[in-house]
Design a protein around this motif. Structure first.
Motif, short mmCIF file in Angstrom:
data_model
loop_
_atom_site.label_atom_id
_atom_site.label_comp_id
_atom_site.label_asym_id
_atom_site.label_seq_id
_atom_site.Cartn_x
_atom_site.Cartn_y
_atom_site.Cartn_z
N LEU A 2 9.61 17.80 8.66
CA LEU A 2 8.69 18.93 8.66
C LEU A 2 9.20 20.05 9.57
CD1 LEU A 2 5.29 17.04 8.80
CD2 LEU A 2 6.21 18.30 6.86
N GLU A 3 9.72 19.68 10.74
CA GLU A 3 10.16 20.69 11.69
C GLU A 3 11.45 21.37 11.27
OE1 GLU A 3 10.15 18.76 15.47
OE2 GLU A 3 7.96 18.81 15.67
N ARG A 4 12.07 20.88 10.20
CA ARG A 4 13.23 21.58 9.64
C ARG A 4 12.80 22.62 8.60
NH1 ARG A 4 15.83 16.36 9.98
NH2 ARG A 4 15.31 15.89 7.81
N MET A 5 11.53 22.63 8.23
CA MET A 5 11.04 23.62 7.28
C MET A 5 10.95 24.99 7.98
SD MET A 5 8.09 21.43 5.27
CE MET A 5 7.80 22.76 4.07
N PRO A 6 11.21 26.07 7.25
CA PRO A 6 11.34 27.39 7.88
C PRO A 6 10.20 27.82 8.79
CG PRO A 6 12.08 27.49 5.60
CD PRO A 6 11.49 26.12 5.80
N TRP A 7 8.96 27.69 8.34
CA TRP A 7 7.85 28.24 9.11
C TRP A 7 7.18 27.23 10.02
CZ3 TRP A 7 6.48 33.14 10.01
CH2 TRP A 7 7.03 34.12 9.18
N LEU A 10 0.83 -1.20 0.00
CA LEU A 10 0.00 0.00 0.00
C LEU A 10 0.86 1.25 0.00
CD1 LEU A 10 -2.87 -0.78 2.56
CD2 LEU A 10 -3.09 -0.48 0.09
N ARG A 11 0.53 2.21 -0.82
CA ARG A 11 1.28 3.45 -0.92
C ARG A 11 0.48 4.62 -0.35
NH1 ARG A 11 6.46 2.04 -1.47
NH2 ARG A 11 6.55 0.17 -2.78
N VAL A 12 1.20 5.65 0.06
CA VAL A 12 0.54 6.86 0.51
C VAL A 12 -0.02 7.59 -0.71
CG1 VAL A 12 0.83 9.07 1.68
CG2 VAL A 12 2.09 7.06 2.48
N GLU A 13 -1.31 7.76 -0.73
CA GLU A 13 -1.96 8.39 -1.88
C GLU A 13 -2.37 9.83 -1.62
OE1 GLU A 13 -2.20 6.99 -4.73
OE2 GLU A 13 -1.62 4.94 -4.20
N GLN A 14 -2.42 10.23 -0.33
CA GLN A 14 -2.95 11.56 -0.04
C GLN A 14 -2.31 12.13 1.22
OE1 GLN A 14 -7.17 11.62 0.64
NE2 GLN A 14 -7.37 13.80 0.25
N LEU A 15 -2.01 13.43 1.19
CA LEU A 15 -1.58 14.18 2.36
C LEU A 15 -2.70 15.12 2.77
CD1 LEU A 15 2.12 15.25 1.62
CD2 LEU A 15 1.34 13.53 3.24
N VAL A 16 -3.03 15.14 4.05
CA VAL A 16 -4.03 16.05 4.57
C VAL A 16 -3.35 16.98 5.57
CG1 VAL A 16 -6.16 16.27 5.90
CG2 VAL A 16 -5.92 14.43 4.22
N LEU A 17 -3.46 18.28 5.34
CA LEU A 17 -2.81 19.27 6.19
C LEU A 17 -3.83 19.88 7.13
CD1 LEU A 17 -0.37 21.03 6.92
CD2 LEU A 17 -0.98 22.55 5.03
N GLY A 18 -3.55 19.80 8.42
CA GLY A 18 -4.43 20.34 9.44
C GLY A 18 -3.75 21.45 10.21
N GLU A 22 4.35 22.45 -0.89
CA GLU A 22 5.67 22.51 -0.27
C GLU A 22 5.93 21.24 0.54
OE1 GLU A 22 5.62 26.02 2.04
OE2 GLU A 22 5.90 27.37 0.34
N LEU A 23 4.90 20.78 1.25
CA LEU A 23 5.06 19.55 2.03
C LEU A 23 5.34 18.36 1.12
CD1 LEU A 23 2.12 19.92 4.59
CD2 LEU A 23 4.53 20.42 4.93
N GLU A 24 4.62 18.27 0.02
CA GLU A 24 4.82 17.16 -0.90
C GLU A 24 6.24 17.17 -1.47
OE1 GLU A 24 1.70 17.84 -3.67
OE2 GLU A 24 0.22 16.64 -2.56
N ALA A 25 6.73 18.36 -1.82
CA ALA A 25 8.09 18.46 -2.35
C ALA A 25 9.11 18.06 -1.30
CB ALA A 25 8.35 19.88 -2.85
#
Length: 268
Positions: free
Chosen positions: A98-103, A55-63, A73-76
């Protein structure tokens, strides 16, 4: 004694003969059926396990309440990591990326069956600009980010590398101590010698030196409220033990302090 052994043998033989061949066949068929059922269950488990692993990850949900982080940006950022299967995906690794991303100040990551990864983002809360290329958050941590008009009112802090936390605490302390005057800090800097200076919202330059900052700010507050509120002040130098040097705009320069006039010093 020998006779007893003979009789026992006869009785056992008779018990074995009492089982008919039909019963023996039934027992054999039952064992075969049980074995086949076990094999079928193992095969089904193997097939299902292989399917789940694939099974592969098909979707990202941002909350979360986000303004500066987009799903693209998250997908990249996560594209290489998300090549892993849904079940083997390392959630801690995703969170650290994720926590290494600037904002991104803090991130939470969880799976949602059957192919979705849910990400909760808490964004950085900038309280000041740092130099020309980033911000300081509420804990004095630096993070890079492009300036925009909305951040133009944030104070600009500058100092030697590694001084971000100290400068943040110094800025917050200075703001609190200046509150009775209504003055606000728009810039605060420390040079390589540890000399600290501030620019206030009304254009006044405040020189505090390398130490005794709280005491010097306290003297400045008293001086400002008692003598300088209505004056066209350009610069106040608090680096004197008992007094202060004040420069006025645009033509006059004079010195004020809480000691006799003989100890007052004039700015160049």
């Amino acid at each position: 004694m020998p006779r007893k052994h003979v009789r026992q043998a006869v009785r056992n033989k008779t018990g074995v003969d009492s089982v008919s061949w039909q019963q023996r066949v039934q027992r054999l068929l039952l064992k075969v059926a049980v074995a086949c059922g076990c094999l079928a269950a193992l095969f089904g488990t193997f097939v299902m396990g292989s399917h789940l692993i694939d099974l592969r990850v098909e979707q990202l949900v941002l909350g979360g309440a986000v303004e500066h982080v987009a799903v693209t940006e998250l997908e990249a950022q996560l594209a290489p990591t998300l090549q892993a299967s849904f079940l083997t995906l390392d959630l801690d690794d995703v969170r650290e990326q994720l926590e290494r991303m600037p904002w991104v100040y803090r991130a939470g990551v969880r799976r949602r069956w059957p192919n979705t990864v849910v990400i909760e983002i808490e964004e950085q809360r900038p309280i000041a600009r740092w130099g020309l290329d980033g911000f300081l958050n509420h804990e004095g941590e630096y993070f890079p980010g492009a300036f925009a008009d909305r951040w133009s009112e944030l104070a600009r802090l500058e100092g030697p590398a590694g001084s971000e936390r100290n400068m943040t605490r110094r800025y917050q302390s200075l703001e609190a101590l200046l509150e009775p005057t209504g003055l606000q800090v728009v810039a605060l800097h420390e040079d390589s010698l540890g000399q600290v200076g501030a620019e206030l919202h009304n254009g006044v330059l405040l020189q505090l030196g390398a130490d005794n900052h709280r005491e010097r700010i306290g003297r400045f507050v008293t001086l400002w409220r008692e003598q300088l509120t209505e004056q066209p002040v350009m610069r106040v130098d608090m680096r004197y033990e008992h007094g202060a040097a004040v420069a006025l705009l645009p033509t006059s320069q004079w010195a004020l302090g809480d000691v006799p006039a003989a100890n007052w010093q004039e700015t160049p």
